[in-house]
Structures are given as C-alpha cells and as structure tokens.
Design a protein around this motif. Sequence first.
Motif, mmCIF file in Angstrom:
data_model
loop_
_atom_site.group_PDB
_atom_site.id
_atom_site.type_symbol
_atom_site.label_atom_id
_atom_site.label_comp_id
_atom_site.label_asym_id
_atom_site.label_seq_id
_atom_site.Cartn_x
_atom_site.Cartn_y
_atom_site.Cartn_z
ATOM 1 N N TYR A 179 0.866 -1.181 0.000
ATOM 2 C CA TYR A 179 0.000 0.000 0.000
ATOM 3 C C TYR A 179 0.901 1.228 0.000
ATOM 4 O O TYR A 179 2.076 1.151 0.354
ATOM 5 N N LYS A 180 0.371 2.351 -0.408
ATOM 6 C CA LYS A 180 1.168 3.560 -0.505
ATOM 7 C C LYS A 180 1.179 4.288 0.836
ATOM 8 O O LYS A 180 0.122 4.704 1.338
ATOM 9 N N ARG A 221 3.047 10.696 6.598
ATOM 10 C CA ARG A 221 2.182 9.953 7.507
ATOM 11 C C ARG A 221 2.972 9.143 8.534
ATOM 12 O O ARG A 221 2.387 8.560 9.454
ATOM 13 N N ASP A 229 -9.711 -7.383 4.751
ATOM 14 C CA ASP A 229 -10.148 -6.109 5.322
ATOM 15 C C ASP A 229 -8.981 -5.269 5.829
ATOM 16 O O ASP A 229 -9.177 -4.110 6.200
ATOM 17 N N ARG A 276 -6.878 -3.952 4.076
ATOM 18 C CA ARG A 276 -6.809 -2.804 3.161
ATOM 19 C C ARG A 276 -7.817 -1.727 3.562
ATOM 20 O O ARG A 276 -7.524 -0.538 3.548
ATOM 21 N N ARG A 277 -9.021 -2.167 3.928
ATOM 22 C CA ARG A 277 -10.049 -1.208 4.337
ATOM 23 C C ARG A 277 -9.632 -0.478 5.615
ATOM 24 O O ARG A 277 -9.820 0.734 5.736
ATOM 25 N N TYR A 298 -6.492 0.008 6.716
ATOM 26 C CA TYR A 298 -5.362 0.893 6.446
ATOM 27 C C TYR A 298 -5.780 2.093 5.604
ATOM 28 O O TYR A 298 -5.294 3.215 5.819
ATOM 29 N N ASN A 299 -6.693 1.898 4.665
ATOM 30 C CA ASN A 299 -7.196 3.025 3.885
ATOM 31 C C ASN A 299 -7.937 4.013 4.781
ATOM 32 O O ASN A 299 -7.797 5.229 4.640
ATOM 33 N N TYR A 300 -8.731 3.484 5.710
ATOM 34 C CA TYR A 300 -9.436 4.352 6.659
ATOM 35 C C TYR A 300 -8.430 5.171 7.473
ATOM 36 O O TYR A 300 -8.601 6.379 7.666
ATOM 37 N N LEU A 316 -5.354 5.995 6.720
ATOM 38 C CA LEU A 316 -4.693 6.981 5.870
ATOM 39 C C LEU A 316 -5.615 8.162 5.573
ATOM 40 O O LEU A 316 -5.161 9.321 5.531
ATOM 41 N N GLU A 317 -6.877 7.886 5.381
ATOM 42 C CA GLU A 317 -7.828 8.942 5.018
ATOM 43 C C GLU A 317 -8.291 9.754 6.227
ATOM 44 O O GLU A 317 -8.888 10.826 6.055
#
Length: 410
Positions: free
Chosen positions: A13-14, A19, A381, A383-384, A386-388, A390-391
């Motif tokens: 993931y980026k 961050r 999940d 990814r979900r 980690y995306n949360y 990050l966002e």
Amino acid sequence: MHPKRLFIKDFLYKLPEERIAKYPLPQRDESKLLVYKDQSITEDTYYNLEKYIPGNSLLIFNNTKVVEARLLFQKSTGSIIEIFCLEPADIYADITTAMLQKGKVLWKCLIGGAKKWKDEPVIKIIKNDLKEFKFTAKKIEKFTDYFLIAFSWDDDSLSFAEVLHAAGSVPLPPYLNRTAEETDKERYQTIYAKYNGSVAAPTAGLHFTERLFQKLDQKNIQRDFVTLHVGAGTFKPVKAAIMEEHEMHTEFIDVRAALIENILQHIDKTVIAVGTTSLRTIESLYWLGVKTILNPTIYLESLQVYQWDAYDVDAENISAKDALQALLQWMKQHNLSSLITKTQIIIAPGYALKIAKALITNFHQPQSTLLLLVAAIIGDDWRRVYNYALENNFRFLSYGDGCLLYPVAV
C-alpha cells in the motif's frame, strides 16, 4: 493456501512519508485508536480503550527493555566506526545472561564503515557516574549476516547492560530518518519495560500509561507479561517474491509458568495480545505445547518454534487448553518455573489464532511480515482498515497511532 505461496506484492500500500510519525505525541494515551470489530470500523483514543474490551479479559504485554545498542567508535585516523549490537553470541544461554556479563562479552553485530576497520581494536573512554572506564571493541570474525565482536571494559563492577547504557544510544527504527534525541530514551520505552535485551521497542505498548491502567483495573481487565527480546530482524524487509523464499527472524522468548496458568484461567474468556511480539509469543506457546504432546521426551534444546511449524505440524485435534496444560506438565517434569527458548513463528493469512482473541498493534510498513500478521487476523479487510487510517489522519509506524483488531468470524 499455504503461506509459503503468498506473494508479498499483494501486501503493498502507498505510505506517504508525511504519515510516518517522526516523534511521539506529548501524552502517550492520547494516540488515536482504530477499533475493528464485527467488520466495522470506529475510532477513539487509547485513553478510552476499556470501552472496547470485555470485563474479565486478560491483556498480555511484552516487558522487554530496549538497550542502547548503537555504538560509535572513532579510530585514530578520525573515521567513525558504527557498531549495532544484534544479539549475544551462541555461547550464552539467553540474552539476560549475556547482558549481565562483566568485564567482557561476545556479541553479534552489524558494522557501519566495516571496510575502514581492519584488525586493530577500537577504543573509547566513557564517563559514567563521575568515573571513567575504557571500552574496547575487537573484530573477531565475519559471517554472512553479522560480525562477531569481542567487547571488553576495564571496570569489572559494570555489566554489559550498564556499559551499553553509558556508551550507546537508542537504536531508533531506520524509517524515522533521524538521530536519537534525549527524549527518546524515555519515549521509545514502555512504562513497564523490565528486562534488557531488545534493539526495538514493542511499540504497541508505548501508548499505555498509569492512568489508563487504572481505568482497565476498574473494569477488571487484567494484565500479565511475557518477554520477547525484539531483534533487528523485525525491520528485515521481505525481498523475496514469495514468502517461501523469506527467512523469518528468530527471537528469544522468556515465559513464566504462572503466565501460562493465567492464560489457561482466561482461555474461555478474552485474551488480547498487546503488540505483535506478545501475539507471536503466546501463539508460540500453543505450538510448544503441541510439540510436548507429540514428543513427551523432547529436550529443552529442541523445544522451539520454527518458521513453518504452525502450518506443517499436525495439531488438528489439539485444543489450546490441552497444549498449554501439556507444556506446563513438561515444564514441571523439567523443574522449570520459566521457559526460555526461541521462536521463528510466522503468522500470515492461512493461520487461525489459537490463544489470542484480539490484537492491539500499531500500523505497519507495506510488504512486511507484520502486515501479513494483521492480514491473518482480519483477512482482506486489512486494506479497508489501512485506507481508513490513511484517510482519517492516523499516524503510522513506531511512534504512530494504533488499532484494536478482533478477528473476522469464520
């Protein structure tokens, strides 16, 4: 699918540089907490952790202590030799024994500027509590992944742990891209750190404070401790395309019989590992117990967990309760009140937790074995989650925020 066949590229993931938390927050327990349970995500702070944990749960912490493992020596020519202490030579029974050596010790090390260092010893004068002592490092032998270094000092009243404290600096993770500062001596250490031996902090525990412990106590959320001395291998990147070609790092664990008994009392309740090192330790206990069931006469020297044991050893009909009781019985037969051994366990997708019911952990680097461990618990999940993070302005890695992860129900 066997984890050997996992592609590490599937765990990328980026992570933007901004961050990565370069410094900790002023108040440990004000770090943000992401809670993943029943496949839903909420957020809070660590100070309110008790809201998300059932009463009568047992939290398992790693009480290892980070040592000042980074040493700088200046040669007579003026060039600097940097020595990073990894782990003691194999002649010592365990890290604690090696740390207590006085006058001299053998250690496995990495060397910065190795080409500039021939065979002559390097020496530095250390001031310690108004005294001075001479500290010497001599290169003994070069191996594939490390150098064997003989350290000696001319004050026999000092243990090697005390010498490192006086002569070394805190080995911050390389991704922080900064030198250690005076405040890191306290903040890159849990408040309950006890036994010298780690070259990296069990960072999930950095968020805990005495006032947070008081809130946990009020809900009868108990805590107990294991010791896993974190090695530099925790930062070892996965360079292989598939996991079968990656060699997992090996680390020392030290577990008391009383801790195993405590886990048994909570085995039908909620046992939560605080940090990946605590998780690796208590899950290793299951496999150590399995080995004593399959081979009751196994010797201590052979009782350790290897990289793929959790997938290759047939333990289908062995419960966590049976495994822990067998391990306790084996320890009793060998007159052991604590078990010191090594684990190389890799927890990756395909692994089902045997003892832990949840994990408290920080956010980890892309394509790391620690991220594989997270994926083992919550599946795709991750990814979900980690995306949360990050966002929603969560801070990443050692000095960053963290999460409480409950496994996806199967």
